[in-house]
Design a protein around this motif. Structure first.
Motif, PDB file in Angstrom:
ATOM      1  N   LEU A 124       0.810  -1.223   0.000  1.00 14.49           N
ATOM      2  CA  LEU A 124       0.000   0.000   0.000  1.00 14.49           C
ATOM      3  C   LEU A 124       0.842   1.272   0.000  1.00 14.49           C
ATOM      4  O   LEU A 124       0.365   2.340  -0.376  1.00 14.49           O
ATOM      5  N   ALA A 125       2.102   1.163   0.397  1.00 12.75           N
ATOM      6  CA  ALA A 125       2.952   2.347   0.513  1.00 12.75           C
ATOM      7  C   ALA A 125       3.260   2.991  -0.840  1.00 12.75           C
ATOM      8  O   ALA A 125       3.761   4.109  -0.879  1.00 12.75           O
ATOM      9  N   VAL A 126       2.958   2.293  -1.943  1.00 12.13           N
ATOM     10  CA  VAL A 126       3.228   2.889  -3.263  1.00 12.13           C
ATOM     11  C   VAL A 126       2.216   3.972  -3.610  1.00 12.13           C
ATOM     12  O   VAL A 126       2.448   4.772  -4.514  1.00 12.13           O
ATOM     13  N   PHE A 127       1.109   4.024  -2.882  1.00 10.23           N
ATOM     14  CA  PHE A 127       0.085   5.019  -3.179  1.00 10.23           C
ATOM     15  C   PHE A 127       0.461   6.380  -2.579  1.00 10.23           C
ATOM     16  O   PHE A 127       1.110   6.457  -1.539  1.00 10.23           O
ATOM     17  N   ASP A 128       0.039   7.436  -3.259  1.00  6.86           N
ATOM     18  CA  ASP A 128       0.348   8.806  -2.842  1.00  6.86           C
ATOM     19  C   ASP A 128      -0.106   9.029  -1.397  1.00  6.86           C
ATOM     20  O   ASP A 128      -1.293   8.859  -1.085  1.00  6.86           O
ATOM     21  N   PRO A 129       0.803   9.416  -0.501  1.00  8.04           N
ATOM     22  CA  PRO A 129       0.465   9.562   0.919  1.00  8.04           C
ATOM     23  C   PRO A 129      -0.532  10.675   1.225  1.00  8.04           C
ATOM     24  O   PRO A 129      -1.042  10.743   2.351  1.00  8.04           O
ATOM     25  N   LYS A 130      -0.815  11.524   0.246  1.00  7.36           N
ATOM     26  CA  LYS A 130      -1.795  12.591   0.522  1.00  7.36           C
ATOM     27  C   LYS A 130      -3.230  12.054   0.539  1.00  7.36           C
ATOM     28  O   LYS A 130      -4.154  12.742   0.988  1.00  7.36           O
ATOM     29  N   TYR A 131      -3.428  10.838   0.060  1.00  2.79           N
ATOM     30  CA  TYR A 131      -4.761  10.228   0.064  1.00  2.79           C
ATOM     31  C   TYR A 131      -4.924   9.375   1.317  1.00  2.79           C
ATOM     32  O   TYR A 131      -4.073   8.550   1.627  1.00  2.79           O
ATOM     33  N   ASP A 132      -6.037   9.569   2.030  1.00  2.00           N
ATOM     34  CA  ASP A 132      -6.238   8.805   3.266  1.00  2.00           C
ATOM     35  C   ASP A 132      -7.223   7.649   3.088  1.00  2.00           C
ATOM     36  O   ASP A 132      -7.503   6.912   4.026  1.00  2.00           O
ATOM     37  N   HIS A 133      -7.776   7.504   1.870  1.00  2.00           N
ATOM     38  CA  HIS A 133      -8.614   6.345   1.567  1.00  2.00           C
ATOM     39  C   HIS A 133      -8.124   5.757   0.249  1.00  2.00           C
ATOM     40  O   HIS A 133      -8.125   6.437  -0.787  1.00  2.00           O
ATOM     41  N   LEU A 134      -7.696   4.514   0.291  1.00  2.00           N
ATOM     42  CA  LEU A 134      -7.017   3.919  -0.857  1.00  2.00           C
ATOM     43  C   LEU A 134      -7.878   2.895  -1.574  1.00  2.00           C
ATOM     44  O   LEU A 134      -8.504   2.044  -0.949  1.00  2.00           O
ATOM     45  N   VAL A 135      -7.896   3.005  -2.903  1.00  2.00           N
ATOM     46  CA  VAL A 135      -8.470   1.982  -3.771  1.00  2.00           C
ATOM     47  C   VAL A 135      -7.434   1.688  -4.845  1.00  2.00           C
ATOM     48  O   VAL A 135      -6.395   2.348  -4.922  1.00  2.00           O
ATOM     49  N   GLU A 136      -7.713   0.712  -5.689  1.00  2.00           N
ATOM     50  CA  GLU A 136      -6.722   0.273  -6.672  1.00  2.00           C
ATOM     51  C   GLU A 136      -6.327   1.373  -7.652  1.00  2.00           C
ATOM     52  O   GLU A 136      -5.215   1.347  -8.201  1.00  2.00           O
ATOM     53  N   THR A 137      -7.204   2.340  -7.875  1.00  2.00           N
ATOM     54  CA  THR A 137      -6.923   3.405  -8.849  1.00  2.00           C
ATOM     55  C   THR A 137      -6.328   4.663  -8.219  1.00  2.00           C
ATOM     56  O   THR A 137      -6.104   5.652  -8.917  1.00  2.00           O
ATOM     57  N   THR A 138      -6.063   4.637  -6.916  1.00  2.00           N
ATOM     58  CA  THR A 138      -5.438   5.791  -6.267  1.00  2.00           C
ATOM     59  C   THR A 138      -4.067   6.056  -6.904  1.00  2.00           C
ATOM     60  O   THR A 138      -3.315   5.110  -7.153  1.00  2.00           O
ATOM     61  N   PRO A 139      -3.749   7.319  -7.200  1.00  2.00           N
ATOM     62  CA  PRO A 139      -2.445   7.631  -7.822  1.00  2.00           C
ATOM     63  C   PRO A 139      -1.279   7.171  -6.954  1.00  2.00           C
ATOM     64  O   PRO A 139      -1.382   7.109  -5.729  1.00  2.00           O
ATOM     65  N   LYS A 140      -0.190   6.862  -7.610  1.00  2.00           N
ATOM     66  CA  LYS A 140       1.021   6.425  -6.907  1.00  2.00           C
ATOM     67  C   LYS A 140       2.024   7.571  -6.840  1.00  2.00           C
ATOM     68  O   LYS A 140       2.051   8.442  -7.702  1.00  2.00           O
ATOM     69  N   LYS A 141       2.867   7.525  -5.812  1.00  2.00           N
ATOM     70  CA  LYS A 141       3.912   8.539  -5.661  1.00  2.00           C
ATOM     71  C   LYS A 141       4.959   7.995  -4.690  1.00  2.00           C
ATOM     72  O   LYS A 141       4.615   7.387  -3.682  1.00  2.00           O
ATOM     73  N   TYR A 142       6.225   8.209  -5.000  1.00  2.00           N
ATOM     74  CA  TYR A 142       7.264   7.715  -4.097  1.00  2.00           C
ATOM     75  C   TYR A 142       7.912   8.861  -3.325  1.00  2.00           C
ATOM     76  O   TYR A 142       8.066   9.972  -3.824  1.00  2.00           O
ATOM     77  N   ASP A 143       8.264   8.571  -2.078  1.00  2.00           N
ATOM     78  CA  ASP A 143       9.011   9.530  -1.261  1.00  2.00           C
ATOM     79  C   ASP A 143      10.145   8.835  -0.515  1.00  2.00           C
ATOM     80  O   ASP A 143      10.763   9.424   0.360  1.00  2.00           O
ATOM     81  N   THR A 144      10.403   7.577  -0.867  1.00  2.00           N
ATOM     82  CA  THR A 144      11.564   6.858  -0.349  1.00  2.00           C
ATOM     83  C   THR A 144      12.163   6.043  -1.498  1.00  2.00           C
ATOM     84  O   THR A 144      11.492   5.765  -2.491  1.00  2.00           O
ATOM     85  N   GLU A 145      13.405   5.636  -1.333  1.00  2.00           N
ATOM     86  CA  GLU A 145      14.061   4.832  -2.369  1.00  2.00           C
ATOM     87  C   GLU A 145      13.366   3.484  -2.512  1.00  2.00           C
ATOM     88  O   GLU A 145      13.236   2.960  -3.627  1.00  2.00           O
ATOM     89  N   PHE A 146      12.931   2.921  -1.418  1.00  2.00           N
ATOM     90  CA  PHE A 146      12.238   1.635  -1.445  1.00  2.00           C
ATOM     91  C   PHE A 146      10.991   1.711  -2.319  1.00  2.00           C
ATOM     92  O   PHE A 146      10.766   0.852  -3.187  1.00  2.00           O
ATOM     93  N   ILE A 147      10.168   2.736  -2.105  1.00  2.00           N
ATOM     94  CA  ILE A 147       8.931   2.878  -2.868  1.00  2.00           C
ATOM     95  C   ILE A 147       9.217   3.221  -4.325  1.00  2.00           C
ATOM     96  O   ILE A 147       8.533   2.759  -5.243  1.00  2.00           O
ATOM     97  N   LYS A 148      10.259   3.999  -4.550  1.00  2.00           N
ATOM     98  CA  LYS A 148      10.642   4.344  -5.925  1.00  2.00           C
ATOM     99  C   LYS A 148      10.906   3.087  -6.749  1.00  2.00           C
ATOM    100  O   LYS A 148      10.422   2.954  -7.878  1.00  2.00           O
ATOM    101  N   THR A 149      11.673   2.151  -6.190  1.00  2.00           N
ATOM    102  CA  THR A 149      11.994   0.930  -6.931  1.00  2.00           C
ATOM    103  C   THR A 149      10.756   0.061  -7.126  1.00  2.00           C
ATOM    104  O   THR A 149      10.615  -0.596  -8.165  1.00  2.00           O
TER     105      THR A 149
END
Length: 310
Positions: A124-149
């Motif tokens: 779930l961490a691949v989803f943009d952290p500005k969203y507090d309710h997640l579904v499969e179509t929630t935009p993705k965003k990375y803020d760590t190297e782990f999530i980037k990869t």
């Protein structure tokens, strides 16, 4: 429910038979992967696992090799690849994160040929952290190297599976996968019993939980669906992390864990790891629930059944 205890939906008829299906599982010596490989084997699949070290007394075929091997190649042909292998967010070495979580995915993809389905396990961490309710179509965003990869690897697979005519499914696992073993047992249960577990920050951040048996069951439902799609794998009851831990401490009969300032926790586990651990969001399991019935719809049901065994 099928004869192996997987809770498929009764109206789900267009599924691939597992019997004699050639399936490669990576990460099959880990907490989730070992259970998935065993359940696939019990369901009649022809299971092969990729492992770095020799494994004894396993009923599967074993290929000794490493994802980071740029010359990775398989003589065997597979119909399905289920890729669970990954370094954890606790890994601080960026080169290791890159070599396993991204380069390893590319090596694996080019090493297999003729497959029909590639299942990629993410989080779930691949989803943009500005969203507090997640579904499969929630935009993705990375803020760590782990999530980037993780995101880069998924994008690579999406593009190349499409080019090759391979069905591609993604499973986003809940924040906490609990069961008898793994991170949950060693880092939470064992430490809570010793009184050494500490909650980073205030613990009020909302997390998403899933029993390991439901992870395995849902993954098998996805494999049998055999389509290009994405699913969030979590139970129906997101809750503050501190609430989850207090429920466990009450059931264990031990003291409730103390909190530690996030800044102090970062010195021990690293800034990126604490950023991910203290992220707050609730995720919906509506989509996966269309093809799979959860054994444990809430952590209360799962923990109450699990703790007596531990």
């Amino acid at each position: 429910m099928d004869c192996n205890g997987i809770n498929f939906k009764n109206n789900e008829t267009n599924t691939m038979s597992l019997k004699d299906t050639r399936i490669l599982v990576t990460g099959a010596t880990g907490f989730i992967g070992s259970r998935l490989a065993q359940k696939l084997h019990d369901s009649g699949a022809d299971v092969t696992i990729l492992a770095r070290k020799k494994q004894n007394n396993l009923p599967f075929k074993i290929i000794l090799n490493d994802l980071t091997n740029s010359n990775l190649h398989f003589e065997q042909k597979f119909e399905v690849v289920c890729h669970l292998a990954s370094v954890t967010p606790l890994e601080k070495n960026k080169k290791i994160i890159q070599s396993v979580n991204y380069d390893g995915v590319k090596n694996l993809f080019f090493a297999v040929s003729g497959i029909k389905l590639f299942v990629y396990i993410s989080g779930l961490a691949v989803f943009d952290p500005k969203y507090d309710h997640l579904v499969e179509t929630t935009p993705k965003k990375y803020d760590t190297e782990f999530i980037k990869t993780r995101i880069k690897a998924q994008e690579f697979l999406e593009e190349n599976c499409k080019k090759s005519g391979i069905n591609f499914s993604v499973a986003y696992l809940g924040d906490v996968v609990y069961g008898d073993g793994g991170f949950f047992k060693s880092m939470i249960i064992d430490r809570m019993q010793k009184g050494t577990f500490r909650i980073p920050g205030n613990g009020k951040y909302v997390k998403n939980f899933i029993h390991v048996e439901d992870v395995v069951g849902a993954l098998i439902a996805i494999i049998q669906k055999a389509e290009t799609d994405s699913y969030i794998l979590t139970d129906s009851k997101p809750a503050p992390f501190i609430e989850f831990l207090n429920y466990i401490s009450n059931d264990l009969g031990v003291k409730k864990p103390k909190i530690v300032p996030a800044a102090l926790a970062k010195l021990v586990l690293g800034s990126d790891a604490i950023k991910l651990l203290t992220r707050s969001a609730s995720a919906s399991n509506h989509k996966i629930s269309q093809i799979y019935d959860f054994k444990f719809p809430s952590y209360q049901e799962g923990i109450s059944k699990l703790l007596p065994k531990l």
